[in-house]
Design a protein around this motif. Structure first.
Motif, mmCIF file in Angstrom:
data_model
loop_
_atom_site.group_PDB
_atom_site.id
_atom_site.type_symbol
_atom_site.label_atom_id
_atom_site.label_comp_id
_atom_site.label_asym_id
_atom_site.label_seq_id
_atom_site.Cartn_x
_atom_site.Cartn_y
_atom_site.Cartn_z
ATOM 1 N N THR A 134 26.790 13.830 -11.241
ATOM 2 C CA THR A 134 28.128 14.134 -11.742
ATOM 3 C C THR A 134 28.901 12.850 -12.053
ATOM 4 O O THR A 134 28.719 11.818 -11.400
ATOM 5 N N ASN A 153 31.447 15.762 -15.733
ATOM 6 C CA ASN A 153 30.175 15.968 -16.415
ATOM 7 C C ASN A 153 29.070 16.180 -15.402
ATOM 8 O O ASN A 153 28.968 15.429 -14.424
ATOM 9 N N VAL A 155 25.050 16.163 -15.340
ATOM 10 C CA VAL A 155 23.962 15.684 -16.177
ATOM 11 C C VAL A 155 22.630 15.813 -15.436
ATOM 12 O O VAL A 155 22.561 15.568 -14.220
ATOM 13 N N MET A 173 30.859 10.945 -23.272
ATOM 14 C CA MET A 173 29.502 11.205 -22.815
ATOM 15 C C MET A 173 28.583 11.580 -23.978
ATOM 16 O O MET A 173 27.413 11.179 -24.012
ATOM 17 N N ASP A 229 23.618 18.196 -20.519
ATOM 18 C CA ASP A 229 24.918 17.874 -19.920
ATOM 19 C C ASP A 229 25.854 19.058 -20.070
ATOM 20 O O ASP A 229 25.828 19.756 -21.088
ATOM 21 N N ALA A 231 29.921 19.493 -19.817
ATOM 22 C CA ALA A 231 31.206 18.814 -19.662
ATOM 23 C C ALA A 231 32.302 19.835 -19.418
ATOM 24 O O ALA A 231 32.396 20.836 -20.129
#
Length: 252
Positions: A134, A153, A155, A173, A229, A231
């Protein structure tokens, strides 16, 4: 005088070329460093850089001029406005560069990052995974320093291994994943909804508890169809507008 060097762009033939070029150049302008030159290359040089005609490049520059990001002077050239910042709502036509442009232009502070269990509400995006990496960031207005939004985020760990944290202090990102890590992004799905500010959001954005905010969720998929990802961005309701333009296919 050395000219400003914009980022490169992979064109999508399904979208208007002038629009893609304007969004890519816009993201480069808003993400520039303080010491970068303000003068842009000539129309011909920019057209060659992006692989488009001069007429297409001219239309893209007109769009940025209307927004107040650049000024054009006969015989002197085209210059980035020193106080260039986000202005009117963006028109989103399905371009990744539009997403990058929408998220560029603020001062970013990294609040923290590291491994964490997959949040229950994101489990559907990371099937079979125990944890994600994160990243939490606060974005503030470049002039006033006022908080604009804060982002979380999540990921995939294999992708996060290629992320340089310092890049996230300058770029969104989406751009880091595509241009720095080298992820081939196949699509991004966006959802925007109204919510009430929880205690964390109220404190970070300096708004009253339970005041209206806009909550954005963006899910980024790689070329294999896996989620790279997710967001979650919390915007102050008085500082963000979301606009979508649907272009008709007049050839059909």
């Amino acid at each position: 005088m050395t000219s400003f060097a914009p980022d490169s762009l992979i064109l999508n033939r399904k979208l208007p070329l002038w629009y893609q070029v304007s969004q890519s150049l816009r993201a480069s302008i808003l993400g520039r460093r303080p010491h970068d030159p303000l003068r842009l290359p000539t129309e011909e040089q920019l057209a060659s850089h992006y692989g488009v005609s001069v007429l297409t490049m001219r239309q893209a520059l007109k769009e940025l001029e209307k927004e107040g990001l650049i000024s054009r002077h006969r015989r002197r050239g085209t210059f980035i406005e020193p106080g260039a910042r986000r202005g009117a709502p963006r028109r989103l036509l399905g371009s990744i560069d539009a997403i990058v442009a929408q998220q560029s232009g603020e001062l970013t502070t990294l609040l923290g990052h590291g491994p964490a269990p997959v949040p229950g509400e994101l489990a559907e995006y990371f099937p079979g995974a125990d944890e994600v990496i994160t990243y939490r960031r606060l974005r503030c207005d470049g002039e006033s320093g006022e908080p604009v939004n804060w982002a979380e985020n999540a990921v995939r760990p294999d992708i996060a291994a290629g992320i340089e944290v310092t890049d996230l202090e300058r770029w969104p990102m989406t751009k880091v994943l595509r241009d720095m890590v080298g992820i081939r992004i196949s699509r991004i799905t966006d959802t925007v909804e109204a919510r009430l500010a929880d205690p964390v959001t109220a404190e970070l954005l300096r708004v009253p508890l339970l005041s209206p905010i806009l909550h954005y969720t963006g899910v980024t998929y790689d070329e294999s169809g896996r989620v790279a990802d997710v967001a979650r961005i919390h915007y102050r309701g008085d500082r963000f507008a979301f606009s979508v333009t649907v272009e008709a296919d007049l050839m059909g």
